[in-house]
Design a protein around this motif. Structure first.
Motif, PDB file in Angstrom:
ATOM      1  N   LEU A 120       0.743  -1.146  -0.015  1.00  0.00           N
ATOM      2  CA  LEU A 120       0.060  -0.107   0.160  1.00  0.00           C
ATOM      3  C   LEU A 120       0.933   1.383  -0.049  1.00  0.00           C
ATOM      4  O   LEU A 120       0.403   2.273  -0.675  1.00  0.00           O
ATOM      5  N   ALA A 121       2.049   1.334   0.802  1.00  0.00           N
ATOM      6  CA  ALA A 121       2.984   2.302   0.893  1.00  0.00           C
ATOM      7  C   ALA A 121       3.502   2.542  -0.578  1.00  0.00           C
ATOM      8  O   ALA A 121       3.666   3.681  -0.992  1.00  0.00           O
ATOM      9  N   TRP A 129       1.598   3.714  -8.571  1.00  0.00           N
ATOM     10  CA  TRP A 129       0.428   3.890  -9.549  1.00  0.00           C
ATOM     11  C   TRP A 129      -0.747   4.364  -9.103  1.00  0.00           C
ATOM     12  O   TRP A 129      -1.282   5.457  -9.952  1.00  0.00           O
ATOM     13  N   MET A 130      -1.092   4.389  -7.717  1.00  0.00           N
ATOM     14  CA  MET A 130      -2.385   5.116  -7.193  1.00  0.00           C
ATOM     15  C   MET A 130      -1.957   6.859  -6.909  1.00  0.00           C
ATOM     16  O   MET A 130      -2.522   7.535  -7.432  1.00  0.00           O
ATOM     17  N   GLY A 131      -0.622   6.764  -6.343  1.00  0.00           N
ATOM     18  CA  GLY A 131      -0.281   7.994  -5.724  1.00  0.00           C
ATOM     19  C   GLY A 131      -0.013   8.871  -6.832  1.00  0.00           C
ATOM     20  O   GLY A 131      -0.276  10.311  -6.833  1.00  0.00           O
ATOM     21  N   GLY A 132       0.506   8.400  -8.090  1.00  0.00           N
ATOM     22  CA  GLY A 132       0.903   9.186  -9.135  1.00  0.00           C
ATOM     23  C   GLY A 132      -0.426   9.625  -9.763  1.00  0.00           C
ATOM     24  O   GLY A 132      -0.372  10.891 -10.550  1.00  0.00           O
TER      25      GLY A 132
ATOM     26  N   LEU B  24      -9.780  -2.351  -7.471  1.00  0.00           N
ATOM     27  CA  LEU B  24      -9.081  -1.175  -6.906  1.00  0.00           C
ATOM     28  C   LEU B  24      -8.349  -1.604  -5.691  1.00  0.00           C
ATOM     29  O   LEU B  24      -7.310  -1.474  -5.336  1.00  0.00           O
ATOM     30  N   PHE B  25      -9.270  -2.075  -4.600  1.00  0.00           N
ATOM     31  CA  PHE B  25      -8.613  -2.290  -3.275  1.00  0.00           C
ATOM     32  C   PHE B  25      -7.949  -3.364  -3.093  1.00  0.00           C
ATOM     33  O   PHE B  25      -7.194  -3.821  -1.904  1.00  0.00           O
ATOM     34  N   LEU B  26      -8.452  -4.557  -3.724  1.00  0.00           N
ATOM     35  CA  LEU B  26      -7.850  -5.992  -3.371  1.00  0.00           C
ATOM     36  C   LEU B  26      -6.859  -6.535  -4.565  1.00  0.00           C
ATOM     37  O   LEU B  26      -6.022  -6.985  -4.268  1.00  0.00           O
ATOM     38  N   LEU B  27      -7.395  -6.313  -5.896  1.00  0.00           N
ATOM     39  CA  LEU B  27      -6.656  -6.987  -6.956  1.00  0.00           C
ATOM     40  C   LEU B  27      -5.344  -6.149  -7.377  1.00  0.00           C
ATOM     41  O   LEU B  27      -4.221  -6.669  -7.393  1.00  0.00           O
ATOM     42  N   LEU B  28      -5.567  -4.876  -7.264  1.00  0.00           N
ATOM     43  CA  LEU B  28      -4.424  -4.056  -7.580  1.00  0.00           C
ATOM     44  C   LEU B  28      -3.258  -4.419  -6.833  1.00  0.00           C
ATOM     45  O   LEU B  28      -2.144  -4.462  -7.065  1.00  0.00           O
ATOM     46  N   ILE B  33       2.407  -6.283  -6.007  1.00  0.00           N
ATOM     47  CA  ILE B  33       3.407  -7.264  -5.244  1.00  0.00           C
ATOM     48  C   ILE B  33       4.364  -7.897  -6.257  1.00  0.00           C
ATOM     49  O   ILE B  33       5.768  -7.750  -6.001  1.00  0.00           O
ATOM     50  N   PHE B  34       3.717  -8.495  -7.147  1.00  0.00           N
ATOM     51  CA  PHE B  34       4.318  -9.348  -8.038  1.00  0.00           C
ATOM     52  C   PHE B  34       5.202  -8.448  -9.267  1.00  0.00           C
ATOM     53  O   PHE B  34       6.160  -8.748  -9.560  1.00  0.00           O
ATOM     54  N   ALA B  35       4.454  -7.124  -9.646  1.00  0.00           N
ATOM     55  CA  ALA B  35       5.069  -6.363 -10.752  1.00  0.00           C
ATOM     56  C   ALA B  35       6.278  -5.968 -10.018  1.00  0.00           C
ATOM     57  O   ALA B  35       7.344  -5.605 -10.706  1.00  0.00           O
TER      58      ALA B  35
END
Lengths: 284, 274
Positions: A120-121, A129-132, B24-28, B33-35
């Motif tokens: 998440l951080a 990705w999200m922060g950007g 958005l909250f679970l899959l991403l 992590i793997f990316a």
């Protein structure tokens, strides 16, 4: 409705193993769960009441209570809405990918909290990705209070979904058919007919999510920024005091956290006991 | 007959909202992590995983999980048998007590063990004079891991055993089977899938515990570093790819646990259908 086992006190000692299972259970609970708590009281006994009060009411500590409780409350409310939506969609509708979605709901419990934390951080930092996406819009998540709430919400997602889902599954179809045939709109029928059945489970799930969020550590510390007075959670406060070898201070703050979480646990248990009895009580 | 929320537009709206939010909250995060772990190629990932300290952390983590599971299993089965097969005063209290680890913050869990078994604690100081060190060593990690994972097996078994009732066991005992025979031949076949699910949950939590372990481990690289602590250190050292390599291993265990759970549930629903 599923039938509960009828359980006759007095007639049950036919089965062997009472002594053995009682022995193992009581020994284990005493040694593993209760004995360590005495260590905390031992440490606290070295403090006078005034010293104890000074530690737990210090400005930085009080600020950490505020951050923790505020963020946990927001996370719990978000989860109540999200969990209700997910439980509804998973029980009432058929669509491709439903089984996968159902399995995905448990991810936050299966995924180690430290993994959730660094992920998440990284996602919500300015370069992520999200922060950007969010930061150019003036919306900062990482290293703020919002990030703490986000991490808390993530780790407690399954609570509401998994407490509401079975209740919704057990709801007989006639309940909403009756409402619909009498001409109620979707919104009114949901509020007046479905919600009265769901809300005990919804409150239980939200309560559990809140308690879990109060104590969460691993998922939060990476995204929180950990600025004293601003984005420092109480669990981290305890951890910092420990690293400074301030065992008395750590114990004092921990005793507050322990008291609050055990009290909430007890309340949830009493609440749940009452609600289960109400659901199954008249039928047995 | 139409049910609540069956109108096509309501249905479409709710399903899309659920899918979008979950993505958005679970899959991403899962994809991230793997990316991140493979962001510099498979070779870098592999060198991060096969590094001496990572291998040691993997070994320690697995050892802790392997030692935790049997302890939790014996306790869980004993407690579930006790509270579902007998009636006695204090039954409800016992059931509330096993929830303690779910409510206690992991940091507080680590702290209470440290206070008791650390050098200043009343047991710890006695152990210290006998040259036994539990805290900042693997036994301490094992002890707090048992603390945080002990409710899982019991919590899975209790509702199931309560619903099944004790009629089958009573019949077996009345017909002259011994206690152990009854347990192995009657009870165990009935509860094996719930037991397996309890083990999966215990394992997932044991492998991933962070807060409690970080208090009592001392996190010495190559000695008392479990995989979650190892990835924290790498992350703090700005070695994000290394941290995510370890994170990917843990995420893989999580995914396997989820798959196993889905498989067990599918099996259970098929059996119910007959």
């Amino acid at each position: 409705m599923r039938q509960l086992a009828i359980w006759r006190p007095g007639s049950t000692r036919v089965l062997p193993g009472f002594g053995l299972s009682m022995g193992i259970s009581v020994l284990f609970i005493s040694l593993v769960l209760l004995l360590p708590i005495t260590g905390l009281f031992g440490q606290l006994a070295g403090l006078s009441l005034a010293q104890y009060w000074a530690i737990i009411s210090e400005g930085r500590v009080v600020a950490s209570y505020m951050v923790t409780i505020g963020a946990a409350a927001v996370a719990a409310v978000v989860n109540a809405v999200f969990g209700l939506l997910m439980a509804w969609v998973l029980v009432r509708y058929e669509f491709p990918g439903k089984r996968l979605l159902d399995a995905l709901m448990d991810l936050p419990f299966a995924l180690p909290t430290a993994v959730a934390g660094i992920t998440l951080a990284t996602l919500y930092a300015g370069s992520g990705w999200m922060g950007g996406l969010l930061e150019p819009l003036g919306f900062q998540v990482a290293y703020t209070w919002v990030g703490i709430a986000l991490a808390m919400a993530f780790t407690s997602i399954p609570f509401v979904v998994r407490t509401v889902q079975p209740v919704l599954e057990d709801l007989p179809a006639e309940v909403d058919e009756a409402a619909m045939s009498l001409g109620a709109t979707d919104g009114v029928a949901f509020r007046r007919v479905i919600m009265p059945h769901l809300w005990p489970a919804l409150v239980t799930g939200t309560g559990l999510a809140f308690v879990r969020s109060l104590g969460e550590f691993g998922a939060i510390i990476f995204i929180a920024g950990n600025m004293p007075y601003e984005t420092e959670i109480t669990a981290l406060m305890i951890f910092v005091k420990l690293q400074e070898y301030d065992y008395a201070g750590a114990s004092a703050v921990a005793s507050v956290v322990l008291f609050v979480s055990l009290t909430l646990l007890l309340l949830i248990n009493i609440w749940q006991g009452r609600f289960v009895r109400r659901l199954h009580g008249g039928k047995g | 007959m139409r049910r609540i929320g069956d109108a096509p537009h309501v249905r479409r709206l709710l399903i899309s909202a659920a899918l979008l939010l979950s993505a958005l909250f679970l899959l991403l995060p899962l994809i991230a992590i793997f990316a991140q772990a493979f962001s510099q190629g498979v070779a870098v990932f592999w060198s991060n995983v096969s590094n001496h300290f990572t291998l040691h952390a993997i070994g320690l983590t697995l050892m802790i999980a392997l030692l935790t599971i049997p302890v939790c299993l014996v306790f869980g089965v004993a407690l579930a048998w006790l509270v579902t097969r007998f009636s006695f005063p204090g039954r409800r209290v016992l059931q509330t007590l096993i929830d303690i680890p779910f409510a206690v913050s992991p940091v507080v869990a680590g702290l209470i063990y440290l206070l008791l078994y650390g050098r200043n604690g009343w047991i710890g100081s006695w152990l210290d004079t006998h040259d036994i060190q539990l805290m900042f060593a693997w036994p301490g990690i094992l002890m707090v891991t048992i603390f945080v994972t002990c409710p899982f097996v019991a919590r899975e078994l209790i509702p199931l055993m309560q619903a099944q009732g004790s009629r089958e066991e009573e019949a077996a005992v009345t017909l002259g089977a011994s206690g152990w025979t009854t347990f192995w031949r009657v009870t165990l076949p009935n509860i094996r899938w719930a037991l397996l699910y309890g083990i999966i949950l215990t394992n997932a939590r044991a492998v991933g515990e962070f807060g409690a372990v970080s208090v009592v481990s001392g996190a010495i690289r190559g000695q008392t570093n479990t995989l979650p602590l190892h990835l924290e250190q790498l992350y703090q050292d700005y070695n994000a790819v290394g941290a995510f390599a370890s994170a990917a291993l843990l995420a893989l265990i999580a995914l396997l646990s989820l798959a196993a759970k889905a498989g067990l549930e599918w099996r259970a629903s098929r059996r119910e259908a007959f």
